[in-house]
Design an enzyme around this catalytic site. Structure first.
Site, short mmCIF file in Angstrom:
data_model
loop_
_atom_site.label_atom_id
_atom_site.label_comp_id
_atom_site.label_asym_id
_atom_site.label_seq_id
_atom_site.Cartn_x
_atom_site.Cartn_y
_atom_site.Cartn_z
N GLY A 306 40.94 34.88 41.39
CA GLY A 306 40.09 34.67 42.30
C GLY A 306 38.42 34.61 41.20
O GLY A 306 37.82 33.78 41.67
N MET A 308 36.44 37.12 38.90
CA MET A 308 36.53 38.47 37.05
C MET A 308 35.20 38.98 37.23
O MET A 308 34.20 38.31 37.13
CB MET A 308 36.90 38.48 36.40
N GLU A 309 35.13 40.29 37.04
CA GLU A 309 33.40 41.15 37.84
C GLU A 309 32.44 41.42 35.89
O GLU A 309 32.47 42.39 35.75
CB GLU A 309 33.67 42.31 38.12
N ASN A 310 33.38 40.75 35.21
CA ASN A 310 32.71 41.15 33.41
C ASN A 310 30.74 41.33 33.77
O ASN A 310 30.37 40.53 34.63
CB ASN A 310 32.73 39.44 33.34
N HIS A 342 32.59 41.64 46.58
CA HIS A 342 33.99 42.73 45.33
C HIS A 342 32.86 43.10 44.55
O HIS A 342 33.20 43.56 43.73
CB HIS A 342 35.53 41.70 45.80
N GLU A 343 32.92 41.96 43.27
CA GLU A 343 32.16 41.21 42.28
C GLU A 343 31.82 42.62 41.85
O GLU A 343 31.58 43.27 41.11
CB GLU A 343 32.55 40.46 41.44
N HIS A 346 32.06 46.27 41.96
CA HIS A 346 32.92 46.59 40.46
C HIS A 346 31.79 46.73 39.68
O HIS A 346 32.18 46.87 38.48
CB HIS A 346 33.77 45.52 40.37
N GLU A 365 39.93 48.28 41.95
CA GLU A 365 40.17 47.04 43.06
C GLU A 365 40.26 47.97 44.61
O GLU A 365 39.61 47.10 45.50
CB GLU A 365 41.51 46.60 42.89
#
Length: 932
Positions: A306, A308-310, A342-343, A346, A365
């Site tokens: 969905g 990605m929290e890079n 959400h991201e 993180h 998560e």
């Protein structure tokens, strides 16, 4: 099992450090974790990306790793996969420590089962010294949506396909882009330098430090980024693209930019406004400033997850970041807010403090999911999204975790394929649900102060769940939120280390005014003997009575405890009311358990719901009573008569959550019953149930702008969907009229008269009752649409047809790479066909006949393939169909590799459907006929 793993690890390390010849290296070190004799200190990564020739999209690069030796060793073991490495160019030299000696690599070997690349050194590496390893490599930009890969979009002006490159490394794909120590515990700073044609932009985790011309390639530049903070390899990110960006202006905060393809940049406004707000909320919530000077978020056309929290460069699917007021519904907008929140959560939970190993993936998560709901609630309280998300998570887990084939939140992991399987509802939704439980029993002060202490203590480091329990226990005792004899570890381990959740049986003694409580694991499979259900959970017990009705107090009044050997101890509650008053346990569903009452308490509850002041029962508890009654009836612990009498009250209900709870349950029953002769009674019953609320909400008419509460918009969207399915009121004719008006527009891509929030229902209804040309019209709109949320709505609606040939054609379009459906979206189309009663058998046959082809289509990202199974599992209801599918699974093991968990759960759900039909079908049918 811990000691055994430690023993194997010690054995493995001994082997890795042994002075073995290069040929035997392959067979000696075969433990799944890297040896701990070396640690990376810093990476210098240079990548040259070639995007000019669509026939030959590739990259070449080099990595220089500074490595500290912690023990003497003759081998350097790291990860590398699908990279071409020129071994003659590898160099190794000592740069720090005692007596600098020349060194080199004498030979190399690989261990393909763990992606190890093993270098045997000419001289032993000595503990305390620092070495510099240089490795060059090349590879294609793959089409697999992992590692360093290609993505594309259509430029409508030039009518050209434009190519970009982007990374996706979590959980274990950095090794596809450069050789590295690809485990979360090997944190190090990164200096990234990207080479590319100057017509593109390069972005990475950190801001640009400097750019200079490429030494040999005309019109190419090298762009060096600032050195990063220490981070895990899975968080490294970079992209070369020709995107536009939208800056956000917020005082005293990091530079914030939102990127998208140029023809979608106008859809970035919402995320660019929401992102910085939620980032600031977290800075205050966690008590730690965002540690990087900038953050970018980018919408990638082809993307498997969905988002990605890079760290500093968050990547998203377009549907998760882009929002168009003219095309996206309120639910679409809430999805964007939820994913962005959400991201960005993180950036602290996951990036600043990272789990030591994937066993504790849920710490990343579950936390990001829970804290995101706090963030969205803080910024948009009018959505009431905290209640919605909490209930939605609970409903998901009540189902998933009632399967024997479920798994604990924290689970041992030994293979890369197992890591991918852990990115599931248990890590996210159950993780979030047990954290909410803890937040509610600890209270605000203890929860927050425990979290802040944990984050400060482990910043830039790695941690395990026990470290978190320690910080929270200290805070809980300091603020007196828990008795001194209790500790968070005992309580929370019962929720994270064992599978499932309890049902608590409440038996009241009305004369003595007490209630006896006992617990057992709740399972959908009724063939599992009671003796094998076992398990014990530490349960915080909140409850209220008919006289008091204090639903705001979620603090526990008592606890269900577990004995020394993990056995469950019964509990007696005193001072309850007499036989004319109900009791409700689990205020606001603060904890993950179901409640079964004695018949008299159910009777009192039904009386209040159907004839009394039902709105004084908290809305979440109304949703809970519906869900518990229908589940307990499903598994036979309760009579269907009680459940059906209870949900009769819905004719008075005007709130979103109880209806959502009811529809989720009735949907499952409907999918079984619609394959049987008694469906006519179920249909009549559904019409009777839905008509009052449908009329109350003014039917399908576009009155959305007049609805003040946002959750009423969601209620209307959902009710209209059900009303058209069951042909309630004027729903179908009105939907068809909206669609006809749209088709009559001169420019339907510019002007769409269908109200945004009911588009999915109008499209589906019109395709279901429409002609071939109605289908073609919508397929054309799909191909011309520029908005991801709208494309998904259309994709799902196209599966609503009742024409077998159209559905068959649609299935084939779905898996044809030359067609307009991107791989990441294929499952929505397949699910739409498979959930359609006409399409179900076609989709099941298509899956079983083409399983080898489908496996290759998704490989190596088999997770998406597993999502094709849920519509199949929900609709198999006979023993012969169940056995047929079981045989198919046994004969197709090779093409279902990596889907073991999903297959097990699919078979178990099919079995529970078969059981339900044999046990409950006639009983439920009788109950419904009595109510008509």
């Amino acid at each position: 099992m811990k000691w055994f793993l430690l023993f194997v690890a010690a054995l493995g390390l001994g082997l890795a450090n042994a002075d073995s010849s290069a040929d035997s290296i392959e067979s000696t070190y075969n433990y799944y974790r890297l040896p701990t004799s070396l640690r990376p200190q810093k990476y210098h990564l240079r990548i040259l990306t070639l995007l000019e020739n669509p026939e030959d999209l590739r990259f070449s690069g080099s990595v220089k790793i500074l490595i500290e030796a912690l023990e003497n060793t003759r081998n350097i073991t790291l990860h590398s996969k699908n990279l071409t490495i020129d071994e003659s160019q590898i160099t190794l030299r000592q740069i720090g420590g005692e007596g600098k000696k020349e060194n080199c690599v004498s030979s190399t070997a690989v261990n393909p089962s763990h992606d190890f690349y093993i270098l045997k050194t000419c001289q032993e590496l000595l503990a305390g010294n620092t070495y510099e390893l240089y490795m060059p490599f090349t590879a294609d930009l793959n089409r697999q949506l992992e590692g360093y890969y290609r993505s594309s979009y259509k430029d409508p002006v030039a009518n050209l396909t434009k190519w970009i490159s982007v990374t996706q490394f979590e959980p274990a794909s950095a090794r596809l882009a450069f050789p590295c120590f690809d485990e979360p515990d090997f944190k190090a700073p990164f200096v990234v330098t990207l080479g590319y044609h100057k017509k593109y932009t390069g972005i990475s985790n950190m801001p640009v430090k400097e750019t200079k011309p490429h030494e040999t390639l005309a019109d190419y530049i090298w762009c060096e980024f600032q050195e990063s903070v220490p981070m895990s390899t899975y968080l490294v990110a970079y992209s070369v693209n020709d995107f536009s960006h939208k800056p956000s202006t917020l005082p005293n905060s990091a530079l914030f930019r939102t990127w998208a393809r140029p023809n979608a940049i106008d859809q970035c406004d919402y995320a660019a406004e929401f992102g910085p707000k939620v980032l600031q909320y977290y800075e205050q919530f966690f008590g730690i400033k965002f540690p990087l000077p900038k953050i970018d978020q980018i919408a990638v056309p082809d993307f498997s997850a969905g988002a990605m929290e890079n760290w500093g460069l968050v990547t998203y699917r377009e549907i998760a970041l882009l929002y168009s007021a003219a095309h996206s519904s309120l639910a679409d907008k809430q999805r964007v807010a939820s994913v962005v929140a959400h991201e960005l959560a993180h950036q602290w939970f996951g990036n600043l403090v990272t789990m030591k190993w994937w066993t504790d993936l849920w710490l990343n998560e579950g936390f990001a999911t829970y804290v995101a709901s706090l963030g969205v609630e803080n910024i948009n309280p009018e959505w009431r999204s905290m209640e919605q998300e909490s209930l939605s998570n609970l409903l998901t887990i009540f189902r998933r975790d009632a399967l024997e084939s479920s798994h604990p939140i924290s689970r041992p992991i030994q293979m890369v394929s197992e890591i991918s399987e852990s990115f599931d509802q248990i890590s996210y939704q159950k993780g979030s649900t047990v954290l909410r439980m803890m937040h509610l029993f600890l209270g605000e002060e203890s929860f927050r102060s425990g979290l802040q202490a944990y984050l400060q203590k482990f910043s830039y480091k790695n941690a395990e769940q026990d470290n978190l329990w320690e910080s929270l226990t200290q805070a809980a005792h300091k603020y007196r939120a828990l008795p001194k004899s209790y500790d968070i570890k005992s309580i929370m381990d019962s929720w994270t280390l064992q599978t499932g959740y309890p049902v608590i049986n409440v038996t009241r003694d009305y004369a003595a005014r007490t209630a006896k409580l006992n617990q057992e694991r709740y399972l959908l499979n009724t063939q599992v003997a009671r003796a094998h259900r076992g398990g014990c959970w530490w349960v915080p017990l909140s409850y209220t009575t008919q006289a008091v009705q204090d639903f705001n107090n979620t603090a526990p009044k008592a606890w269900m405890e577990c004995g020394k050997n993990g056995e469950s101890l019964p509990k007696t509650i005193q001072d309850l009311p007499g036989p004319d008053q109900w009791v409700i346990f689990n205020t606001q569903l603060s904890t993950l358990y179901k409640v079964n009452y004695d018949a008299q308490n159910w009777k009192l509850l039904i009386e209040t719901l159907t004839n009394g002041d039902f709105e004084r029962i908290h809305v979440i508890n109304r949703a809970q009573l519906i869900d518990d009654a229908l589940y307990l009836a499903w598994t036979g612990e309760q009579d269907y008569e009680i459940a059906m009498r209870l949900i009769e009250y819905l004719q008075r209900e005007r709130e979103y959550l109880p209806w959502k709870s009811a529809f989720e349950n009735l949907k499952r029953v409907g999918r079984i019953v619609r394959q049987t002769p008694d469906f006519e009674f179920f249909k009549r019953y559904m019409k009777k149930l839905i008509l009052p609320i449908y009329e109350h909400l003014n039917g399908i008419n576009d009155t959305f702008s007049a609805i003040p509460q946002q959750d009423q918009v969601l209620l209307k969207t959902m009710v209209v969907n059900w009303a058209c399915q069951y042909q309630v009121g004027d729903c179908v004719p009105q939907a068809l009229a909206y669609y006809r008006n749209w088709r009559a527009e001169a420019n339907p891509d510019e002007k769409n008269p269908v109200p945004i929030n009911v588009r999915s229902t109008v499209y589906c209804t019109s395709i279901k009752h429409g002609s071939d040309s109605d289908w073609e019209f919508l397929w054309t709109r799909y191909k011309k649409s520029n908005v991801a949320a709208e494309k998904r709505t259309i994709l799902t609606a196209l599966g609503c047809s009742r024409e077998v040939w159209l559905l068959q054609r649609y299935l084939e379009l779905t898996f044809d790479p030359k067609e307009a459906i991107r791989k990441q979206d294929s499952m929505w189309a397949f699910q739409a066909v498979a959930f359609n009663e006409v399409g179900f058998l076609l989709a099941k046959k298509y899956f079983m006949d083409n399983v080898d082809f489908i496996y290759k289509f998704y490989h190596p990202l088999t997770k998406d393939m597993s999502r094709l199974l849920s519509p199949l599992s929900e609709q198999v209801i006979t023993l012969s169909d169940f056995n047929e599918f079981k045989d198919f699974v046994n004969n197709s093991r090779q093409s279902l590799k990596g889907l073991e968990q999903a297959i097990q759960q699919t078979l178990e759900i099919m079995l529970t459907n078969v059981q339900w039909k044999e046990r409950n079908y006639h009983q439920m049918s009788r109950s419904i006929q009595q109510l008509l």
